[in-house]
Structure formats: structure tokens, C-alpha cells
Write a protein that holds these residues in place. Structure first.
Motif, PDB file in Angstrom:
ATOM      1  N   ILE A  35     -37.802  15.821  26.225  1.00 44.61           N
ATOM      2  CA  ILE A  35     -37.678  16.050  24.786  1.00 44.61           C
ATOM      3  C   ILE A  35     -36.215  16.042  24.361  1.00 44.61           C
ATOM      4  O   ILE A  35     -35.398  16.790  24.887  1.00 44.61           O
ATOM      5  CB  ILE A  35     -38.318  17.397  24.393  1.00 44.61           C
ATOM      6  CG1 ILE A  35     -39.804  17.417  24.749  1.00 44.61           C
ATOM      7  CG2 ILE A  35     -38.141  17.654  22.897  1.00 44.61           C
ATOM      8  CD1 ILE A  35     -40.478  18.747  24.477  1.00 44.61           C
ATOM      9  N   GLU A  36     -35.898  15.175  23.411  1.00 45.50           N
ATOM     10  CA  GLU A  36     -34.582  15.178  22.771  1.00 45.50           C
ATOM     11  C   GLU A  36     -34.724  15.876  21.428  1.00 45.50           C
ATOM     12  O   GLU A  36     -35.614  15.547  20.637  1.00 45.50           O
ATOM     13  CB  GLU A  36     -34.061  13.751  22.571  1.00 45.50           C
ATOM     14  CG  GLU A  36     -33.731  13.035  23.864  1.00 45.50           C
ATOM     15  CD  GLU A  36     -33.070  11.693  23.621  1.00 45.50           C
ATOM     16  OE1 GLU A  36     -32.931  11.305  22.432  1.00 45.50           O
ATOM     17  OE2 GLU A  36     -32.700  11.028  24.604  1.00 45.50           O
ATOM     18  N   ILE A  37     -33.852  16.839  21.158  1.00 44.97           N
ATOM     19  CA  ILE A  37     -33.980  17.638  19.943  1.00 44.97           C
ATOM     20  C   ILE A  37     -32.618  17.834  19.305  1.00 44.97           C
ATOM     21  O   ILE A  37     -31.611  18.020  19.998  1.00 44.97           O
ATOM     22  CB  ILE A  37     -34.665  18.982  20.265  1.00 44.97           C
ATOM     23  CG1 ILE A  37     -35.026  19.730  18.989  1.00 44.97           C
ATOM     24  CG2 ILE A  37     -33.822  19.835  21.209  1.00 44.97           C
ATOM     25  CD1 ILE A  37     -36.027  20.842  19.203  1.00 44.97           C
ATOM     26  N   ASP A  38     -32.588  17.758  17.974  1.00 39.79           N
ATOM     27  CA  ASP A  38     -31.348  17.883  17.220  1.00 39.79           C
ATOM     28  C   ASP A  38     -31.617  18.614  15.910  1.00 39.79           C
ATOM     29  O   ASP A  38     -32.721  18.520  15.346  1.00 39.79           O
ATOM     30  CB  ASP A  38     -30.765  16.504  16.876  1.00 39.79           C
ATOM     31  CG  ASP A  38     -30.273  15.746  18.087  1.00 39.79           C
ATOM     32  OD1 ASP A  38     -29.351  16.249  18.743  1.00 39.79           O
ATOM     33  OD2 ASP A  38     -30.819  14.667  18.376  1.00 39.79           O
ATOM     34  N   PRO A  39     -30.613  19.316  15.376  1.00 46.82           N
ATOM     35  CA  PRO A  39     -30.753  19.866  14.024  1.00 46.82           C
ATOM     36  C   PRO A  39     -30.780  18.749  12.997  1.00 46.82           C
ATOM     37  O   PRO A  39     -30.231  17.662  13.204  1.00 46.82           O
ATOM     38  CB  PRO A  39     -29.514  20.752  13.871  1.00 46.82           C
ATOM     39  CG  PRO A  39     -28.540  20.223  14.861  1.00 46.82           C
ATOM     40  CD  PRO A  39     -29.341  19.676  16.002  1.00 46.82           C
ATOM     41  N   THR A  40     -31.432  19.001  11.881  1.00 47.40           N
ATOM     42  CA  THR A  40     -31.545  18.022  10.811  1.00 47.40           C
ATOM     43  C   THR A  40     -31.511  18.776   9.489  1.00 47.40           C
ATOM     44  O   THR A  40     -31.815  19.984   9.465  1.00 47.40           O
ATOM     45  CB  THR A  40     -32.853  17.208  10.949  1.00 47.40           C
ATOM     46  OG1 THR A  40     -32.848  16.116  10.037  1.00 47.40           O
ATOM     47  CG2 THR A  40     -34.080  18.076  10.706  1.00 47.40           C
ATOM     48  N   PRO A  41     -31.131  18.150   8.380  1.00 46.42           N
ATOM     49  CA  PRO A  41     -31.085  18.874   7.104  1.00 46.42           C
ATOM     50  C   PRO A  41     -32.424  19.520   6.769  1.00 46.42           C
ATOM     51  O   PRO A  41     -33.482  18.902   6.888  1.00 46.42           O
ATOM     52  CB  PRO A  41     -30.716  17.785   6.090  1.00 46.42           C
ATOM     53  CG  PRO A  41     -29.930  16.797   6.896  1.00 46.42           C
ATOM     54  CD  PRO A  41     -30.580  16.779   8.245  1.00 46.42           C
TER      55      PRO A  41
END
Length: 218
Positions: A35-41
């Protein structure tokens, strides 16, 4: 996935301590390596405070040219209203979107919507998280090709939209790391990956999906 800029609804000085701690728990959570996860608006109008993440289940080198392939993707949004939302029955709400492409024969299964919803509730139960007021929809969409595109195989996409109220712990802070881990389990489930902990999945009542990725049982 490209990193997206984190967005909080208000400045840090105005952010309630329970919300800050909940966000830190999300940042510190460790998910499966696929799983690749990043913050987003985050959305600004759903609650006074919000934090959002986007994620994808990635299979390395699985594309036609050896590029990485996304097997499933989605979004998780944490909402917080210190004044408490009557519909939530709490001050926090988790809102998620999960989607993936399925084999056409799976898409025709009449029980797919009910089974898909059980993947969510089963993932939460398997992680032992406490939650209430769950709601959501399961949508499947099929694409069939004709004429000059007739050689293409039909495609079926499943989309699970859900929200629930995480139970608040000490200091009014829910165990968001566990909720995020459960959502990650759901992402991997719809992607066709084997469960990281089959015993826990069975305890959670998760209906197994035919495994499409990873080692196949003999």
C-alpha cells in the motif's frame, strides 16, 4: 503515487488537541508494504476540521512494460466536529472510498454487493476496533466493448463508499491507526491479495474473495 500536500481545515493553533492526536495516529500508522499512501487536500465544508489520505495497492512491475500497476485505490477522510454531530453520534467520522477492477465473472455474482459490504465490516471487526453508525453504498459498473473495440475483454469495477463513527478512547481520541489498518485490509481484499493474517480475517467474519494476486494455494 505522487505525494500530495497535506491540508487541515484550520491553522494548528486553532486545531483541537483530540483532532491533532488523531491525525498524528494516522501519520504514524504502518500498513502493508503493497500500500502506497499519501496526504491529500481534505474537503472544507463537511466538518470544521478534516484530514484526508489517498492510497493505492501497487503490484511492482506488473504492467505490460514492466511498470507498476495499481490494483485498487481509494481515499480516507477524517472529519471532526468538537460540538458533536447528531447524525454521527460522536465528534469524529471516518469517510472512505475504495475501488478496484474485478474479473467479469465476479462482477456478475448477485451477492457481490452484500459480500463487498461484509469485507468492510469484517475488516473492522478483525482489527478489533469499536465503531458505530456505519452506512454506505456498494456500486458495480460493467464496461462492454463493441465494433472496433470488440477485441477488448469486458471490465467490471467495484466501488465501496462508506462512513462510520470511531469510538472515542482516552482524551476523546479514537484509535485511528487501527481504523486505517482495517481500511488498508479492505483495499488489499478488493485488490485480490491474500489476507496478511487469515486467522484474524476469519474471526472478523470476512467472506473470502477468490485470490487473484500473490502466491496461489496448492
Amino acid at each position: 503515487m505522487a505525494a500530495a500536500q497535506e491540508h487541515l481545515a484550520d491553522s494548528a493553533d486553532e486545531t483541537p488537541i483530540p483532532f491533532r492526536q488523531a491525525v498524528e495516529a494516522l501519520r504514524a500508522a504502518r500498513l502493508r508494504p503493497e500500500i502506497e499512501i499519501d496526504p491529500t487536500p481534505a474537503p472544507k465544508r463537511l466538518a470544521p476540521f478534516a484530514y484526508a489520505l489517498e492510497a493505492a495497492v501497487v503490484e511492482r512491475g506488473a504492467g505490460p512494460g514492466g511498470e507498476d500497476e495499481d490494483l485498487a485505490d481509494g481515499r480516507l477522510v477524517l472529519l471532526h466536529n468538537p460540538a458533536r454531530q447528531e447524525a454521527w453520534q460522536g465528534t469524529f467520522r471516518v469517510v472512505t472510498l475504495t475501488r478496484a477492477e474485478l474479473e467479469p465473472e465476479m462482477g456478475t455474482d448477485p451477492l457481490l454487493p452484500e459480500v463487498s459490504w461484509s469485507w468492510l465490516t469484517g475488516a473492522l471487526d478483525a482489527r478489533g476496533v469499536r465503531y458505530g453508525e456505519p452506512s454506505g453504498t456498494v456500486t458495480r459498473a460493467g464496461s462492454y466493448y463493441f465494433g472496433g473495440l470488440a477485441a477488448r475483454e469486458p471490465k467490471t469495477q467495484i466501488e465501496i463508499r462508506a462512513s462510520w463513527t470511531p469510538a472515542e478512547g482516552p482524551g476523546g481520541v479514537p484509535d485511528l491507526a487501527a481504523h486505517l489498518a482495517a481500511w488498508g485490509d479492505l483495499l488489499c481484499q478488493v485488490a485480490g491479495l491474500p489476507p496478511a493474517c487469515p486467522e484474524a480475517a476469519q474471526r472478523g467474519g470476512v467472506v473470502p474473495l477468490p485470490q487473484r494476486r500473490g502466491p496461489q494455494p496448492r
